[in-house]
Design a protein around this motif. Sequence first.
Motif, mmCIF file in Angstrom:
data_model
loop_
_atom_site.group_PDB
_atom_site.id
_atom_site.type_symbol
_atom_site.label_atom_id
_atom_site.label_comp_id
_atom_site.label_asym_id
_atom_site.label_seq_id
_atom_site.Cartn_x
_atom_site.Cartn_y
_atom_site.Cartn_z
ATOM 1 N N SER A 144 0.820 -1.207 0.000
ATOM 2 C CA SER A 144 0.000 0.000 0.000
ATOM 3 C C SER A 144 0.856 1.260 0.000
ATOM 4 O O SER A 144 0.479 2.283 -0.580
ATOM 5 C CB SER A 144 -0.944 0.001 1.205
ATOM 6 O OG SER A 144 -0.224 -0.210 2.398
ATOM 7 N N SER A 169 -9.811 11.379 -9.385
ATOM 8 C CA SER A 169 -10.767 10.632 -8.571
ATOM 9 C C SER A 169 -12.093 11.372 -8.466
ATOM 10 O O SER A 169 -13.167 10.755 -8.452
ATOM 11 C CB SER A 169 -10.197 10.379 -7.175
ATOM 12 O OG SER A 169 -9.846 11.600 -6.535
ATOM 13 N N TYR A 207 -13.894 2.807 8.607
ATOM 14 C CA TYR A 207 -12.594 2.952 7.952
ATOM 15 C C TYR A 207 -11.997 4.327 8.239
ATOM 16 O O TYR A 207 -10.807 4.459 8.521
ATOM 17 C CB TYR A 207 -12.726 2.785 6.433
ATOM 18 C CG TYR A 207 -13.550 1.601 6.011
ATOM 19 C CD1 TYR A 207 -13.375 0.361 6.610
ATOM 20 C CD2 TYR A 207 -14.508 1.717 5.011
ATOM 21 C CE1 TYR A 207 -14.127 -0.723 6.218
ATOM 22 C CE2 TYR A 207 -15.261 0.632 4.615
ATOM 23 C CZ TYR A 207 -15.070 -0.581 5.220
ATOM 24 O OH TYR A 207 -15.819 -1.655 4.847
ATOM 25 N N ALA A 209 -3.950 0.094 5.578
ATOM 26 C CA ALA A 209 -4.588 -0.312 4.320
ATOM 27 C C ALA A 209 -4.946 -1.792 4.319
ATOM 28 O O ALA A 209 -6.006 -2.188 3.818
ATOM 29 C CB ALA A 209 -3.673 0.010 3.139
ATOM 30 N N THR A 243 -8.638 -3.153 3.866
ATOM 31 C CA THR A 243 -8.968 -4.046 2.760
ATOM 32 C C THR A 243 -9.688 -5.283 3.260
ATOM 33 O O THR A 243 -10.691 -5.718 2.677
ATOM 34 C CB THR A 243 -7.693 -4.450 2.003
ATOM 35 O OG1 THR A 243 -7.051 -3.276 1.495
ATOM 36 C CG2 THR A 243 -8.027 -5.385 0.851
ATOM 37 N N LEU A 268 -17.252 -0.698 -1.546
ATOM 38 C CA LEU A 268 -16.044 -1.023 -2.308
ATOM 39 C C LEU A 268 -15.365 0.254 -2.802
ATOM 40 O O LEU A 268 -14.143 0.421 -2.652
ATOM 41 C CB LEU A 268 -16.409 -1.924 -3.487
ATOM 42 C CG LEU A 268 -15.259 -2.308 -4.419
ATOM 43 C CD1 LEU A 268 -14.194 -3.101 -3.676
ATOM 44 C CD2 LEU A 268 -15.782 -3.093 -5.617
ATOM 45 N N THR A 310 -11.765 2.074 -1.285
ATOM 46 C CA THR A 310 -10.624 2.105 -2.218
ATOM 47 C C THR A 310 -10.408 3.520 -2.754
ATOM 48 O O THR A 310 -9.512 4.229 -2.306
ATOM 49 C CB THR A 310 -10.866 1.115 -3.371
ATOM 50 O OG1 THR A 310 -12.158 1.361 -3.971
ATOM 51 C CG2 THR A 310 -10.837 -0.322 -2.855
ATOM 52 N N LEU A 370 -8.493 5.661 -0.063
ATOM 53 C CA LEU A 370 -7.089 5.446 -0.396
ATOM 54 C C LEU A 370 -6.554 6.405 -1.452
ATOM 55 O O LEU A 370 -5.361 6.389 -1.745
ATOM 56 C CB LEU A 370 -6.862 4.001 -0.867
ATOM 57 C CG LEU A 370 -7.143 2.917 0.182
ATOM 58 C CD1 LEU A 370 -6.905 1.533 -0.408
ATOM 59 C CD2 LEU A 370 -6.287 3.125 1.419
#
Length: 734
Positions: free
Chosen positions: A355, A373, A609, A639, A643, A676, A680, A684
Amino acid sequence: MSRIPLSGLPTRAARWSATHPWRAIGAWLAFVVIAVGLSATVSTHEVTDADYRLGESGRAATLMEQADLDAPPTENVVISARAGDLDNAQARAAAADVADRMAGLDGVAGVGDAVSSADGTALLVPVALTSDEIDAAPLLDATAAVQEEHPDLRVEQAGDVTIGDAIDERVGEDLQSAEIVSLPITLVLMLLAFGALIAAGLPVLLAATSVAATIGITAPISYLVPAEPTVYSMIVLIGMAVGVDYSLFYLKRERQERASGRSTLDAVTIAAETSGHAILVSGGAVIASLAALFVLTDVTFNSLATGAILVVAVAVLGSITVLPALLVKLGRWVDRPRVPLLWRLTRRVRTGTISGRLLGPVVRHPVAALVVSGLVIGALAVPALSMKTHQASAETLPHDIPAVQTLRHITKAFPAEGTYAQVVVTGVDEAAATRGLDALAAAAGKDDHFAVDGAQVRTSADGETSVIDLALPFDESDDRAADAIERLRDRLAPAALDDLGPDVSWAVGGDAASSLDHANRQGDRMPLLLGIVLLLTMVMMVLAFRSVLLGLVSTVLNLASVGVAFGLLSLVFQHGVGESLLDFTSPGFVIDWIPIFVLVVLVGLSMDYHVFVLSRIRELVDRGMPAREAVHRGIADTAGVITSAAAVMVSVFAIFATLSMMEMKMMGVGLAAAILIDATLIRLVVLPAVLVLLGERAWPRRRTGRGGPGAPATPEVPPTTWTSTSGELVPVNR
C-alpha cells in the motif's frame, strides 16, 4: 512489565476484562444466553396494518375500518385458454366447478359470480375469505383439481393469502441462503487476513453472538417500538458486518503490538487505547447516523433504526470487553492452529509495503489524484440526479413465483383488480353520499386517468360512511397513477363532494394514494434526514480529533459516498444496467425506502474505515512525525486492515445482491458497490490527497510521552529519520 497510563472507557474496560478474563467471558455468555432466552419466552410485538397508515390515505383506511367497509381478503381464480380463443361455455363450466369446490371450504366467506374480461380472453372467479390468516393449501388444491378436470384451459389462483405466503416463503429461503453462504465466506476472508484458525474465528464468533443477543433483546423492546418483519434481516446484515470489522481492527493491532515485543496484557491495553478508541468513535458515528431515521416518524424506519442501533451497541460492547478477555486467555494461542501457506504469506508481507508504494503517486501528486478521482466519483454519482423512487409493488416481486405471474395476468386482463383509488365520505346521509360519489364517478369516467365502468357505492350498516372504488388503468408505479390521485384530491372530489353539506368529510385512499403519501413524506423529510446525519457525524469527528477541518473533510467524503451509492442504484435498477448479470427485470424505479436505508448505513459503516485511518495518522502526528509522512505511513499501515474489513462487508452485502427479492437485491448492490468504492477510491486516493494538501493545519498538535496512549506498533522514531523519496516513505537511520 512497563505500565501504560490508562485513559478512556475502552482502556478501562479492556484492562478490567484482561485482568478478570473469566468474569468478562462469563458475563458475556450470560448476557447472550439471557438475551436468547428472552426471544424464546417473550413474544414479539409486530407492526400492524394501522401502523403503516399515513396522511390522507391513512385517514381513509381508518374511516373504512371503523365503518367495517374494508374489503375482505380475496383469492381470485382466473380461467383462460391454453391456446387460441377462450371457449366461453368451457370457461363457465370450469368457473362453476371452482365455485362448487371452494364454497364449502373453511375460511371461505363466499364465491362471487364469474366476471369476463373486456376482451373476452379470461374469466375471473372472486373468492372472499373470512381472514388473511387462513391456510391457503385447501384452496390451491381445489384450483388444482379444477385444472385437472379441464386440461384445455389454464386455471390459476392468486390473491392476498397465496401471494403473501409465497413471498414469506421466498424471503425465508433467501435469508437462509444468505446466512449459509455468508459464514464460510467470512471465515475464509478472516483466514486470508490472519493465517490462523482461532484468530480467524474470533471475529465471526463475536459477530454471531452479538447478532443472537440483539435478536433476543428485540423481543421485549418491540413493545416500545413495534418490530417490522425485515428488522431481523437488517440485524444480521449490520451485525455481521460491524461485529467482524470491530474485532478485526482490535485483533490486528493487538498482534502488531505483540510482534513488536509487548506482553499480551500491554498489547491488549494499547489495542484498547488505539483501535478500541476508534471502535467506540466509529460505533458512535454509526449509531448517530442510524438514529437520524427517527425523524421520518415511519414505523418501518423506526424498527430498522432500533434494531441496527442495538446490534451496533452490542458489537461495540463485545469488542471492548469480552474480546480483550479472550485475547489474554488465549495469549499466543490466538495464532494457532496455523494454516501453513497462509501463515507464511501473512508474516512475510510487511505491513504497509504494498500500500505504501501504491500511495506514492497520490502523495507526490495530490492535486492530480484529487481531480481524477473526483471526475470518476462525479460520473458515478450523476445518475442519482434523475433517480425515481416508489413503494414496492407487484412489479418488484420475483417473476418466477407462480402466484406473482398469475397476479400480473389478472391485473392485465382485469384493470379494476389492479390499481385503484378509494374515495370515502362520512358526515352526510346515505342518499347524499351516494349522489355525490356517483357524480364523482361520472366525472372521473370522462378523464383518461380512470377506468370506472361499473363502479358501485358501498355504504356501512349504520349508513354514516360510504366508499367507491375507482380503477386506474396504470401500474401503481406509473407517474400517471400519482397524477390521478392528485386530480381526485385537488379537483374532482372537491367539486363533487364539498357541497354535500357543512359536516361532510372525505378522503382519497388506496394503494396508489398510500404510495403518493409516503413519497411526499419522505421527499419532504429527506433533506432534514441528510442534514442531521452529516451534522451528527461531523460533530463526532470534531470532538474525537479536535479538528474542524477533519470534520468538514469527513462530511464531504460521506456526501461523495452517498452520491455514488445513489447513482449506482439509479443506473442499475431504474435504467436496467446489468439486468442479465443480476437476474432481474428493472421496475423503472428504486424502492423508496432503499436510498434512505443505504444513506444512513453507508455513512455509518464508512466511518469505521475513516476513524480507523485517522486514528492511526493522529498517533503518528502526536509522536512528532510531519503531517505528510504521517498521512503516508498511517494510511499504508492501515490499508491491509481496511482491505480485509471492506472485503467482509462487500462480500456479505454482495450475497444479498444475488437474492431474488428486489428489496434485498437493491440493498445488496447499493451497499456492496458503494463500500467497495468508499474503501478504495475515496479512502485510499481522495482522503490522502486532501490530507496532504491540508498539511499541518488539519492536525492540532498534542504530544504524548513514549509508551503513552496511542503509541504506534513500531518503536518511536523521530521525524527526522524519515524521508519521502519518489513518493515512498523510506527510513534513513534504522
